[in-house]
Design an enzyme around this catalytic site. Structure first.
Site, PDB file in Angstrom:
ATOM      1  N   GLN A  13       5.567  18.381  -4.909  1.00  0.00           N
ATOM      2  CA  GLN A  13       5.247  18.985  -3.938  1.00  0.00           C
ATOM      3  C   GLN A  13       7.023  19.965  -3.538  1.00  0.00           C
ATOM      4  O   GLN A  13       7.774  20.511  -2.871  1.00  0.00           O
ATOM      5  CB  GLN A  13       6.225  17.456  -3.280  1.00  0.00           C
TER       6      GLN A  13
ATOM      7  N   HIS B 287      -0.100  12.400  -5.759  1.00  0.00           N
ATOM      8  CA  HIS B 287      -0.020  13.695  -6.016  1.00  0.00           C
ATOM      9  C   HIS B 287       0.222  13.930  -7.463  1.00  0.00           C
ATOM     10  O   HIS B 287       0.150  15.343  -7.705  1.00  0.00           O
ATOM     11  CB  HIS B 287       1.785  13.328  -5.995  1.00  0.00           C
TER      12      HIS B 287
ATOM     13  N   GLY C 206       9.478   9.460  -0.255  1.00  0.00           N
ATOM     14  CA  GLY C 206       9.350   9.695  -2.200  1.00  0.00           C
ATOM     15  C   GLY C 206       9.026  10.654  -2.019  1.00  0.00           C
ATOM     16  O   GLY C 206       8.844  11.204  -1.041  1.00  0.00           O
TER      17      GLY C 206
ATOM     18  N   CYS D   2       2.786  12.737   4.629  1.00  0.00           N
ATOM     19  CA  CYS D   2       3.391  13.189   3.906  1.00  0.00           C
ATOM     20  C   CYS D   2       4.752  14.835   4.035  1.00  0.00           C
ATOM     21  O   CYS D   2       3.789  15.664   5.343  1.00  0.00           O
ATOM     22  CB  CYS D   2       1.998  13.961   3.288  1.00  0.00           C
ATOM     23  N   LEU D   3       5.480  14.557   3.335  1.00  0.00           N
ATOM     24  CA  LEU D   3       6.707  16.205   3.539  1.00  0.00           C
ATOM     25  C   LEU D   3       5.240  16.903   3.549  1.00  0.00           C
ATOM     26  O   LEU D   3       5.968  17.764   4.036  1.00  0.00           O
ATOM     27  CB  LEU D   3       7.529  16.352   3.075  1.00  0.00           C
TER      28      LEU D   3
ATOM     29  N   HIS E  10       1.368   6.302  -3.222  1.00  0.00           N
ATOM     30  CA  HIS E  10       1.004   7.935  -2.351  1.00  0.00           C
ATOM     31  C   HIS E  10       2.032   8.803  -3.418  1.00  0.00           C
ATOM     32  O   HIS E  10       0.983   9.355  -3.956  1.00  0.00           O
ATOM     33  CB  HIS E  10       2.086   7.066  -1.879  1.00  0.00           C
ATOM     34  N   GLU E  11       2.744   8.676  -4.189  1.00  0.00           N
ATOM     35  CA  GLU E  11       3.566   9.488  -4.942  1.00  0.00           C
ATOM     36  C   GLU E  11       2.605   9.583  -6.295  1.00  0.00           C
ATOM     37  O   GLU E  11       2.532  10.600  -7.104  1.00  0.00           O
ATOM     38  CB  GLU E  11       5.010   8.765  -5.121  1.00  0.00           C
TER      39      GLU E  11
END
Length: 182
Positions: A49, A143, A44, A97-98, A139-140
């Site tokens: 991000q 953000h 995701g 998380c990235l 999760h996304e």
């Protein structure tokens, strides 16, 4: 185009994203986001991000689905999403998380959700998702609200990751993908 991933500490990750004007052509951005996510081996990616404060995220939950589980993954974009409801049994799962590499933590979330969103052709949808797909979406979506998974940590767990978070924000970390440090 593959974007660098914004690292923890960048203020954009803590801001609420703004809606995209309906009808705006963002197919190129969506394509780039999928490419960026795949290059970083993610499931995701939210627009903040990649340093864009827009209410947009992409998911490919197929990699999270265990064979034989009966669960169905999705690969799609969510434009101007609104989670209408979260429900079902809450369960814990280790998230990462990235934007916060090398940190993982058990996060508790409800197993199902109903979400309203536009697809890349500006068709409005209202759908229910469950299991791993719901978790990736939650999760996304966080953000877009300026919430990071580490914001759910409490007490000792939060203190234990503090040093690593400082290293990430200072760029003292190695990743297989490009990052944009504060």
């Amino acid at each position: 185009m593959i974007y660098p991933i914004v690292a923890y500490g960048n203020p954009i990750l803590k801001k609420e994203a703004v809606e995209i004007n309906e009808g705006e052509d963002i197919k190129g951005l969506i394509k780039d986001m999928f490419e960026t996510m795949e290059k970083a081996s993610g499931v995701g990616l939210a627009a903040p991000q990649i340093n864009k404060g827009l209410r947009l995220f992409v998911v490919d939950s197929n990699l999270m689905i265990e064979e034989g589980s009966g669960e169905k993954g999705v690969r799609q974009a969510f434009i101007n999403p609104i989670i209408l409801d979260e429900y079902g049994e809450e369960y814990s799962f280790e998230e990462g998380c990235l934007s916060i590499p090398e940190i993982r933590a058990e996060i508790i979330r409800p197993e199902k959700l109903t979400i309203e969103y536009f697809d890349e052709d500006w068709n409005l949808h209202e759908e229910e998702f469950s299991g791993m797909t719901a978790r990736v979406i939650q999760h996304e979506y966080d953000h877009l609200e300026g919430i990071l998974f580490i914001d759910y940590l409490k007490g000792l767990k939060k203190r234990m990751v503090k040093g690593k978070l400082m290293e990430i924000s200072k760029g003292k970390i190695a990743t297989d993908y490009r990052m944009l440090y504060p």
